[in-house]
Design a protein around this motif. Structure first.
Motif, PDB file in Angstrom:
ATOM      1  N   ASN A 248     -13.854   0.740  -4.204  1.00  0.00           N
ATOM      2  CA  ASN A 248     -12.391   0.761  -4.123  1.00  0.00           C
ATOM      3  C   ASN A 248     -11.855   1.867  -3.209  1.00  0.00           C
ATOM      4  N   LEU A 249     -12.579   2.172  -2.130  1.00  0.00           N
ATOM      5  CA  LEU A 249     -12.131   3.218  -1.216  1.00  0.00           C
ATOM      6  C   LEU A 249     -11.845   2.690   0.189  1.00  0.00           C
ATOM      7  N   TYR A 250     -12.504   1.609   0.575  1.00  0.00           N
ATOM      8  CA  TYR A 250     -12.361   1.098   1.944  1.00  0.00           C
ATOM      9  C   TYR A 250     -12.561  -0.407   1.948  1.00  0.00           C
ATOM     10  N   GLY A 251     -11.908  -1.050   2.926  1.00  0.00           N
ATOM     11  CA  GLY A 251     -12.133  -2.474   3.135  1.00  0.00           C
ATOM     12  C   GLY A 251     -10.944  -3.345   2.864  1.00  0.00           C
ATOM     13  N   ASP A 252      -9.845  -2.760   2.351  1.00  0.00           N
ATOM     14  CA  ASP A 252      -8.645  -3.543   2.089  1.00  0.00           C
ATOM     15  C   ASP A 252      -7.438  -2.616   2.162  1.00  0.00           C
ATOM     16  N   PRO A 253      -6.312  -3.086   2.716  1.00  0.00           N
ATOM     17  CA  PRO A 253      -5.139  -2.216   2.823  1.00  0.00           C
ATOM     18  C   PRO A 253      -4.620  -1.713   1.484  1.00  0.00           C
ATOM     19  N   VAL A 254      -4.779  -2.527   0.438  1.00  0.00           N
ATOM     20  CA  VAL A 254      -4.267  -2.154  -0.884  1.00  0.00           C
ATOM     21  C   VAL A 254      -5.439  -2.076  -1.865  1.00  0.00           C
ATOM     22  N   PRO A 255      -5.768  -0.889  -2.372  1.00  0.00           N
ATOM     23  CA  PRO A 255      -6.839  -0.780  -3.375  1.00  0.00           C
ATOM     24  C   PRO A 255      -6.506  -1.598  -4.615  1.00  0.00           C
ATOM     25  N   ARG A 256      -7.536  -2.082  -5.281  1.00  0.00           N
ATOM     26  CA  ARG A 256      -7.293  -2.858  -6.500  1.00  0.00           C
ATOM     27  C   ARG A 256      -6.680  -1.964  -7.578  1.00  0.00           C
ATOM     28  N   LYS A 257      -5.844  -2.566  -8.403  1.00  0.00           N
ATOM     29  CA  LYS A 257      -5.177  -1.839  -9.470  1.00  0.00           C
ATOM     30  C   LYS A 257      -5.890  -2.077 -10.797  1.00  0.00           C
ATOM     31  N   GLU A 258      -5.811  -1.111 -11.669  1.00  0.00           N
ATOM     32  CA  GLU A 258      -6.401  -1.208 -13.006  1.00  0.00           C
ATOM     33  C   GLU A 258      -5.300  -1.514 -14.022  1.00  0.00           C
ATOM     34  N   TYR A 259      -5.577  -2.483 -14.886  1.00  0.00           N
ATOM     35  CA  TYR A 259      -4.629  -2.862 -15.936  1.00  0.00           C
ATOM     36  C   TYR A 259      -5.325  -2.755 -17.292  1.00  0.00           C
ATOM     37  N   ASN A 265      -7.247  -7.612 -14.641  1.00  0.00           N
ATOM     38  CA  ASN A 265      -8.216  -6.854 -13.839  1.00  0.00           C
ATOM     39  C   ASN A 265      -9.084  -7.776 -12.991  1.00  0.00           C
ATOM     40  N   ILE A 266      -9.422  -8.941 -13.540  1.00  0.00           N
ATOM     41  CA  ILE A 266     -10.203  -9.920 -12.779  1.00  0.00           C
ATOM     42  C   ILE A 266      -9.381 -10.438 -11.598  1.00  0.00           C
ATOM     43  N   LEU A 267      -8.114 -10.763 -11.851  1.00  0.00           N
ATOM     44  CA  LEU A 267      -7.251 -11.239 -10.776  1.00  0.00           C
ATOM     45  C   LEU A 267      -7.086 -10.163  -9.704  1.00  0.00           C
ATOM     46  N   SER A 268      -6.891  -8.914 -10.134  1.00  0.00           N
ATOM     47  CA  SER A 268      -6.723  -7.810  -9.197  1.00  0.00           C
ATOM     48  C   SER A 268      -7.974  -7.604  -8.350  1.00  0.00           C
ATOM     49  N   PHE A 269      -9.138  -7.792  -8.948  1.00  0.00           N
ATOM     50  CA  PHE A 269     -10.401  -7.602  -8.236  1.00  0.00           C
ATOM     51  C   PHE A 269     -10.522  -8.563  -7.058  1.00  0.00           C
ATOM     52  N   PHE A 270     -10.084  -9.806  -7.256  1.00  0.00           N
ATOM     53  CA  PHE A 270     -10.235 -10.826  -6.210  1.00  0.00           C
ATOM     54  C   PHE A 270      -8.990 -10.982  -5.336  1.00  0.00           C
ATOM     55  N   ASN A 271      -7.963 -10.201  -5.612  1.00  0.00           N
ATOM     56  CA  ASN A 271      -6.736 -10.285  -4.830  1.00  0.00           C
ATOM     57  C   ASN A 271      -6.834  -9.343  -3.626  1.00  0.00           C
ATOM     58  N   VAL A 272      -7.378  -9.850  -2.526  1.00  0.00           N
ATOM     59  CA  VAL A 272      -7.575  -9.048  -1.320  1.00  0.00           C
ATOM     60  C   VAL A 272      -6.679  -9.565  -0.200  1.00  0.00           C
ATOM     61  N   SER A 273      -6.530  -8.764   0.839  1.00  0.00           N
ATOM     62  CA  SER A 273      -5.528  -9.017   1.879  1.00  0.00           C
ATOM     63  C   SER A 273      -5.963 -10.100   2.869  1.00  0.00           C
ATOM     64  N   LYS A 274      -5.097 -11.101   3.004  1.00  0.00           N
ATOM     65  CA  LYS A 274      -5.267 -12.101   4.058  1.00  0.00           C
ATOM     66  C   LYS A 274      -4.475 -11.731   5.304  1.00  0.00           C
ATOM     67  N   TYR A 275      -3.424 -10.957   5.149  1.00  0.00           N
ATOM     68  CA  TYR A 275      -2.518 -10.627   6.252  1.00  0.00           C
ATOM     69  C   TYR A 275      -2.483  -9.117   6.482  1.00  0.00           C
ATOM     70  N   PRO A 276      -3.302  -8.565   7.346  1.00  0.00           N
ATOM     71  CA  PRO A 276      -4.363  -9.235   8.121  1.00  0.00           C
ATOM     72  C   PRO A 276      -5.617  -9.438   7.262  1.00  0.00           C
ATOM     73  N   PRO A 277      -6.579 -10.231   7.724  1.00  0.00           N
ATOM     74  CA  PRO A 277      -7.788 -10.474   6.942  1.00  0.00           C
ATOM     75  C   PRO A 277      -8.645  -9.217   6.852  1.00  0.00           C
ATOM     76  N   SER A 278      -8.665  -8.615   5.675  1.00  0.00           N
ATOM     77  CA  SER A 278      -9.410  -7.371   5.500  1.00  0.00           C
ATOM     78  C   SER A 278     -10.913  -7.631   5.544  1.00  0.00           C
ATOM     79  N   LEU A 279     -11.676  -6.557   5.629  1.00  0.00           N
ATOM     80  CA  LEU A 279     -13.130  -6.671   5.573  1.00  0.00           C
ATOM     81  C   LEU A 279     -13.560  -7.338   4.273  1.00  0.00           C
ATOM     82  N   LEU A 280     -12.913  -6.977   3.171  1.00  0.00           N
ATOM     83  CA  LEU A 280     -13.255  -7.582   1.879  1.00  0.00           C
ATOM     84  C   LEU A 280     -12.934  -9.068   1.867  1.00  0.00           C
TER      85      LEU A 280
END
Length: 395
Positions: A248-259, A265-280
């Motif tokens: 959770n330090l690199y690879g996406d503009p927005v780090p995953r959040k903890e709930y 938490n599962i939804l947050s884990f897989f919610n990664v950036s498409k705009y722009p397409p992040s490394l994750l």
């Protein structure tokens, strides 16, 4: 069907199956945009407000754009096998310029139904067009350079997220358009807007990697070696996604959040950036695409043959599905009691914020549209296979 017959045919069935599948799923996202009640007012990927079904409806379509761009690069390599390097570069330059024109003139109109082009929407076709132009330039250096540059872009472009934006307004704008854009809107005179929704270079990196992997589909390349390479590359890509997402330090503009909720938490884990397409995002989607290619090369059944029809004519399908969806939207708009005074909306005409239906209706419209498009796609596939006009290379 053995490997030689698979690769000696005009089309590779596994590629058409995968491309057809993502084209079908892509239409679900656009159907949701046009017809879901909350599409203009809510975020389907927000773990705090979404539902499991709504999240899945949006999330599954994440696989469409990167897979399509990846396969565009792979297909570019395959089509280059019978051309000289100069011919390949010239074709990519012309096709790239054509796709940029199509995005501005044809796709934007299908999306908005605004004949005055008050809002020009630049999305995946725009990014593919520029990526082809850049590919045309880089392949003059070497095929190895294409892979290295693609890998560097995909792996490193999220570095820009670690630093504040530059002070220069012009440089900041170019940085957004090339690397970090999401919804960058440029006002023009006379109440016109251009929306840059797909940052160009991260998608270029995906296309370059697809082009490099195209060498695995050369006729002289052993089928078992190709399958092994696809499996290793796909698994490594997905493994990278899980490792980086846990760190959770690199690879996406927005780090995953903890709930304080496992489901969120599962939804947050897989919610990664498409705009722009992040490394994750790229690792998750393209990794699975490579695994799909590895395990479907020898599949040939009624379902794969139906799906491959859409995958054989992706440009044709992509254009007409917007016009069909928006035509149905016009009918639903008036049937729902809206009037001509409410037609003009931003970004989509005939799409007020308070218009729409629940998800089951959205799915029914999606199935209807995909079904209606099957026979036109089948006809155009047959037409392309039995005709040789120059313009067919561009559609």
């Amino acid at each position: 069907m053995d490997s030689s017959s698979i690769l000696s045919s005009k089309r590779i069935l596994s590629i058409d199956i995968l491309r057809g599948l993502v084209m079908i799923i892509m239409a679900l996202d656009h159907t949701r945009d046009f017809f879901h009640l909350e599409a203009m007012t809510g975020d389907p990927l927000d773990p705090t407000t979404t539902t499991g079904m709504l999240f899945f409806t949006r999330w599954i379509t994440h696989f469409c754009a990167p897979t399509f761009v990846f396969l565009s690069g792979l297909s570019a390599y395959l089509s280059a096998q019978t051309k000289t390097p100069s011919e390949v570069s010239m074709f990519l330059l012309k096709r790239g310029a054509w796709l940029i024109f199509v995005e501005i003139v044809i796709v934007s109109l299908g999306l908005t139904f605004n004949p005055f082009y008050n809002f020009i929407i630049l999305q995946v076709i725009w990014a593919i067009g520029w990526s082809m132009i850049l590919l045309a330039l880089v392949i003059k250096i070497s095929k190895k350079a294409v892979f290295i540059i693609g890998l560097i872009i995909v792996s490193c472009h999220n570095v820009f997220n670690l630093f504040p934006p530059p002070d220069s307004e012009g440089f900041n704008f170019m940085l957004k358009v090339l690397f970090t854009s999401f919804g960058t809107v440029l006002p023009l005179p006379n109440n016109h807007l251009i929306g840059f929704f797909y940052a160009i270079l991260p998608w270029t990196g995906i296309m370059f990697i697809g082009y490099a992997i195209g060498s695995w589909y050369s006729k002289s390349y052993a089928a078992e070696k190709r399958k092994r390479n696809l499996i290793i590359a796909g698994l490594c890509s997905i493994f990278l996604f899980f490792i980086l997402r846990f760190i959770n330090l690199y690879g996406d503009p927005v780090p995953r959040k903890e709930y304080n909720d496992l489901f969120k938490n599962i939804l947050s884990f897989f919610n990664v950036s498409k705009y722009p397409p992040s490394l994750l995002y790229t690792s998750m989607t393209v990794g699975l695409a490579m695994l799909f290619l590895a395990f479907t090369e020898r599949i040939n059944n009624w379902f794969s043959r139906i799906v491959s029809i859409y995958g054989a004519v992706p440009f044709f399908y992509y254009i007409i599905h917007f016009y069909l969806l928006h035509s149905i939207l016009v009918i639903a708009f008036f049937a729902s009691g809206f009037t001509t005074e409410q037609i003009v909306q931003i970004p989509f005409w005939f799409r007020p914020n308070n218009f729409g239906f629940n998800l089951p209706i959205v799915y029914l419209i999606w199935i209807l549209v995909v079904t209606v498009l099957y026979l036109p796609c089948k006809w155009f596939k047959n037409y392309k296979e039995t005709h040789s006009q120059w313009w067919l290379k561009y559609v």
